[in-house]
Design an enzyme around this catalytic site. Structure first.
Site, PDB file in Angstrom:
ATOM      1  N   ASP A 170       0.825  -1.213   0.000  1.00 33.97           N
ATOM      2  CA  ASP A 170       0.000   0.000   0.000  1.00 33.97           C
ATOM      3  C   ASP A 170       0.861   1.266   0.000  1.00 33.97           C
ATOM      4  O   ASP A 170       1.967   1.263   0.534  1.00 33.97           O
ATOM      5  CB  ASP A 170      -0.930  -0.026   1.220  1.00 33.97           C
ATOM      6  CG  ASP A 170      -2.101   0.923   1.071  1.00 33.97           C
ATOM      7  OD1 ASP A 170      -2.354   1.396  -0.064  1.00 33.97           O
ATOM      8  OD2 ASP A 170      -2.777   1.195   2.085  1.00 33.97           O
ATOM      9  N   GLY A 171       0.333   2.299  -0.604  1.00 33.64           N
ATOM     10  CA  GLY A 171       0.991   3.606  -0.539  1.00 33.64           C
ATOM     11  C   GLY A 171       1.546   4.122  -1.852  1.00 33.64           C
ATOM     12  O   GLY A 171       2.223   5.155  -1.880  1.00 33.64           O
ATOM     13  N   ARG A 194       0.091   7.738  -2.718  1.00 29.17           N
ATOM     14  CA  ARG A 194       0.655   8.804  -1.881  1.00 29.17           C
ATOM     15  C   ARG A 194       2.120   9.070  -2.228  1.00 29.17           C
ATOM     16  O   ARG A 194       2.577  10.205  -2.231  1.00 29.17           O
ATOM     17  CB  ARG A 194       0.521   8.420  -0.392  1.00 29.17           C
ATOM     18  CG  ARG A 194      -0.837   8.764   0.180  1.00 29.17           C
ATOM     19  CD  ARG A 194      -1.090   8.032   1.469  1.00 29.17           C
ATOM     20  NE  ARG A 194      -1.422   6.626   1.212  1.00 29.17           N
ATOM     21  CZ  ARG A 194      -1.417   5.688   2.150  1.00 29.17           C
ATOM     22  NH1 ARG A 194      -1.090   5.992   3.385  1.00 29.17           N
ATOM     23  NH2 ARG A 194      -1.748   4.458   1.851  1.00 29.17           N
ATOM     24  N   HIS A 207       2.480   3.387  -8.948  1.00 32.09           N
ATOM     25  CA  HIS A 207       2.303   1.946  -9.223  1.00 32.09           C
ATOM     26  C   HIS A 207       3.510   1.414  -9.983  1.00 32.09           C
ATOM     27  O   HIS A 207       4.007   0.334  -9.690  1.00 32.09           O
ATOM     28  CB  HIS A 207       1.025   1.703 -10.027  1.00 32.09           C
ATOM     29  CG  HIS A 207      -0.228   2.086  -9.284  1.00 32.09           C
ATOM     30  ND1 HIS A 207      -0.455   1.727  -7.981  1.00 32.09           N
ATOM     31  CD2 HIS A 207      -1.329   2.803  -9.659  1.00 32.09           C
ATOM     32  CE1 HIS A 207      -1.633   2.203  -7.582  1.00 32.09           C
ATOM     33  NE2 HIS A 207      -2.182   2.874  -8.586  1.00 32.09           N
ATOM     34  N   ARG A 224      -5.136  -1.553   8.791  1.00 29.12           N
ATOM     35  CA  ARG A 224      -6.330  -2.354   8.502  1.00 29.12           C
ATOM     36  C   ARG A 224      -5.979  -3.492   7.550  1.00 29.12           C
ATOM     37  O   ARG A 224      -4.899  -3.529   6.968  1.00 29.12           O
ATOM     38  CB  ARG A 224      -7.468  -1.494   7.956  1.00 29.12           C
ATOM     39  CG  ARG A 224      -7.102  -0.678   6.726  1.00 29.12           C
ATOM     40  CD  ARG A 224      -8.312   0.117   6.211  1.00 29.12           C
ATOM     41  NE  ARG A 224      -7.915   0.978   5.110  1.00 29.12           N
ATOM     42  CZ  ARG A 224      -7.595   2.265   5.219  1.00 29.12           C
ATOM     43  NH1 ARG A 224      -7.642   2.858   6.391  1.00 29.12           N
ATOM     44  NH2 ARG A 224      -7.232   2.963   4.155  1.00 29.12           N
ATOM     45  N   TRP A 267     -11.754  -2.232  -8.102  1.00 30.55           N
ATOM     46  CA  TRP A 267     -12.489  -2.008  -9.355  1.00 30.55           C
ATOM     47  C   TRP A 267     -13.254  -0.690  -9.306  1.00 30.55           C
ATOM     48  O   TRP A 267     -13.621  -0.140 -10.342  1.00 30.55           O
ATOM     49  CB  TRP A 267     -13.476  -3.154  -9.645  1.00 30.55           C
ATOM     50  CG  TRP A 267     -12.830  -4.450 -10.045  1.00 30.55           C
ATOM     51  CD1 TRP A 267     -12.841  -5.613  -9.329  1.00 30.55           C
ATOM     52  CD2 TRP A 267     -12.122  -4.751 -11.259  1.00 30.55           C
ATOM     53  NE1 TRP A 267     -12.161  -6.601 -10.011  1.00 30.55           N
ATOM     54  CE2 TRP A 267     -11.713  -6.095 -11.197  1.00 30.55           C
ATOM     55  CE3 TRP A 267     -11.777  -3.998 -12.389  1.00 30.55           C
ATOM     56  CZ2 TRP A 267     -10.987  -6.716 -12.217  1.00 30.55           C
ATOM     57  CZ3 TRP A 267     -11.051  -4.615 -13.402  1.00 30.55           C
ATOM     58  CH2 TRP A 267     -10.669  -5.949 -13.315  1.00 30.55           C
ATOM     59  N   LEU A 290      10.635 -20.619  -4.537  1.00 26.64           N
ATOM     60  CA  LEU A 290       9.536 -19.810  -3.997  1.00 26.64           C
ATOM     61  C   LEU A 290       8.268 -19.907  -4.865  1.00 26.64           C
ATOM     62  O   LEU A 290       8.361 -19.913  -6.089  1.00 26.64           O
ATOM     63  CB  LEU A 290      10.011 -18.349  -3.964  1.00 26.64           C
ATOM     64  CG  LEU A 290       8.972 -17.284  -3.609  1.00 26.64           C
ATOM     65  CD1 LEU A 290       8.691 -17.298  -2.106  1.00 26.64           C
ATOM     66  CD2 LEU A 290       9.446 -15.887  -4.023  1.00 26.64           C
TER      67      LEU A 290
HETATM   68  C1  IPE Z   1      -5.585  -2.752  -0.387  1.00 28.08           C
HETATM   69  O1  IPE Z   1      -5.148  -1.438  -0.580  1.00 28.08           O
HETATM   70  C2  IPE Z   1      -5.565  -3.498  -1.678  1.00 28.08           C
HETATM   71  C3  IPE Z   1      -4.241  -3.708  -2.260  1.00 28.08           C
HETATM   72  C4  IPE Z   1      -3.097  -3.455  -1.695  1.00 28.08           C
HETATM   73  C5  IPE Z   1      -4.242  -4.300  -3.561  1.00 28.08           C
HETATM   74  P1  IPE Z   1      -6.189  -0.235  -0.713  1.00 28.08           P
HETATM   75  O2  IPE Z   1      -5.391   0.997  -0.774  1.00 28.08           O
HETATM   76  O3  IPE Z   1      -7.117  -0.496  -1.816  1.00 28.08           O
HETATM   77  O4  IPE Z   1      -6.961  -0.359   0.675  1.00 28.08           O
HETATM   78  P2  IPE Z   1      -7.993   0.620   1.393  1.00 28.08           P
HETATM   79  O5  IPE Z   1      -9.190   0.713   0.519  1.00 28.08           O
HETATM   80  O6  IPE Z   1      -7.320   1.934   1.574  1.00 28.08           O
HETATM   81  O7  IPE Z   1      -8.274  -0.029   2.694  1.00 28.08           O
HETATM   82  C1  IPE Z   2      -1.515   0.209  -3.402  1.00 26.67           C
HETATM   83  O1  IPE Z   2      -1.295   1.572  -3.437  1.00 26.67           O
HETATM   84  C2  IPE Z   2      -1.702  -0.391  -4.770  1.00 26.67           C
HETATM   85  C3  IPE Z   2      -3.075  -0.809  -5.080  1.00 26.67           C
HETATM   86  C4  IPE Z   2      -4.071  -0.805  -4.247  1.00 26.67           C
HETATM   87  C5  IPE Z   2      -3.324  -1.277  -6.415  1.00 26.67           C
HETATM   88  P1  IPE Z   2      -2.503   2.602  -3.476  1.00 26.67           P
HETATM   89  O2  IPE Z   2      -2.861   2.853  -4.884  1.00 26.67           O
HETATM   90  O3  IPE Z   2      -3.609   2.141  -2.615  1.00 26.67           O
HETATM   91  O4  IPE Z   2      -1.827   3.893  -2.843  1.00 26.67           O
HETATM   92  P2  IPE Z   2      -2.460   4.899  -1.785  1.00 26.67           P
HETATM   93  O5  IPE Z   2      -2.958   4.086  -0.646  1.00 26.67           O
HETATM   94  O6  IPE Z   2      -3.553   5.626  -2.477  1.00 26.67           O
HETATM   95  O7  IPE Z   2      -1.326   5.780  -1.402  1.00 26.67           O
HETATM   96 MG    MG Z   3      -4.047   2.389  -0.658  1.00 27.28          MG
END
Ligand code: IPE
Ligand code: IPE
Ligand code: MG
Length: 249
Positions: free
Chosen positions: A21-22, A25, A38, A195, A70, A132
């Site tokens: 995640d992240g 940002r 990404h 979470r 989605w 792996l």
């Molecule tokens: C969770 O990340 C899904 C993936 C890492 C693929 P999100 O960024 O979509 O999660 P929420 O919606 O903030 O909880």
């Molecule tokens: C995780 O990064 C990748 C996917 C959910 C596909 P995010 O796209 O959720 O990045 P943030 O949470 O918005 O920073």
């Molecule tokens: Mg996210």
């Protein structure tokens, strides 16, 4: 002493799962579009995959795209799907070199045809690799997986293949997407969010949770080693007392 050298080889998890995640940002902080994040996230995928293969970890599950994702703007979803196609093409050689087998969990039928084709080719090509297993969670959500398992069991009960008395934890697991994969001992989430976001709810019943503030594109091998070291300091009691664990040693 490096973090890697502090890791106890005989106490590594067999299965690590990561909520990557992240990315968005990370890009925003640099004044860029989310897709830039990404794209840079792929480097982190490469790093943790390579580190896992080197350490001899058996399974690495990466949450790459959730059912809920989605609902993002179509332009971001499309860009993520193209990124998947190009990444799988580019990385298959490295997976072969590192003896990595690819597998997916999730509702892959909902993915665009070109993504499914690329995935299928890579899965077949890497199917005899013995190192792996890299599990990509794509169009995955745990509630979807659990509902699907319930449907499968109900159908088999109706068809007389399964008796209601046979339904237990082990039978249930055999209907999950992660069938034949041990539960993750360690679940990592990056970016500071605390979470689970509908990921492996059944499988993480007794996983150790590790939350890192690092945004996914910045997550490197050292961060991964830190998570593993932290894991090795935990006492996994599984309902028992600390004294019982010491006595059993
Ligand atoms: C969770 O990340 C899904 C993936 C890492 C693929 P999100 O960024 O979509 O999660 P929420 O919606 O903030 O909880
Ligand atoms: C995780 O990064 C990748 C996917 C959910 C596909 P995010 O796209 O959720 O990045 P943030 O949470 O918005 O920073
Ligand atoms: Mg996210």
């Amino acid at each position: 002493m490096s973090v890697k050298s502090q890791l106890l080889k005989d106490r590594l998890p067999r299965h690590v799962a990561i909520i990557m995640d992240g990315n968005g940002r990370w890009a925003k902080k640099r004044g860029n579009m989310r897709i830039f994040g990404h794209r840079n996230g792929v480097k982190a995928v490469r790093a943790v995959t390579e580190a896992s293969a080197e350490l001899g970890i058996d399974y690495l599950t990466l949450y790459a795209f959730s059912t809920e994702n989605w609902s993002r703007p179509k332009s971001e979803v499309d860009a993520l799907m193209s990124l998947l196609v190009s990444t799988i093409s580019d990385e298959t050689k490295t997976l072969m070199k590192n003896n990595v087998q690819l597998r997916t969990i999730g509702n892959v039928e909902t993915l665009p045809q070109d993504v499914r084709d690329k995935l299928q080719t890579c899965i077949i090509q890497t199917s005899n690799n013995t190192g792996l297993t890299l599990v990509l969670a794509l169009s995955y959500s745990s509630r979807w997986e659990i509902s699907k398992a319930v449907k499968g069991i109900a159908a088999d009960v109706k068809a007389g293949k399964v008796a209601i008395e046979q339904i237990n934890d082990d039978l249930f697991v055999s209907y999950l997407e992660t069938k034949n994969i041990p539960d993750p001992e360690l679940l990592i989430r990056t970016s500071g969010e605390l979470r689970i976001s509908n990921f492996l709810l059944w499988q993480i019943a007794y996983s150790e949770l590790y939350f890192s503030d690092v945004l996914w594109p910045d997550f490197g091998k050292e961060d991964f080693y830190h998570a593993l070291l932290d894991f090795q300091k935990r006492e996994r009691r599984f309902g028992k007392t600390s004294d019982q664990l010491i006595l059993n040693k």
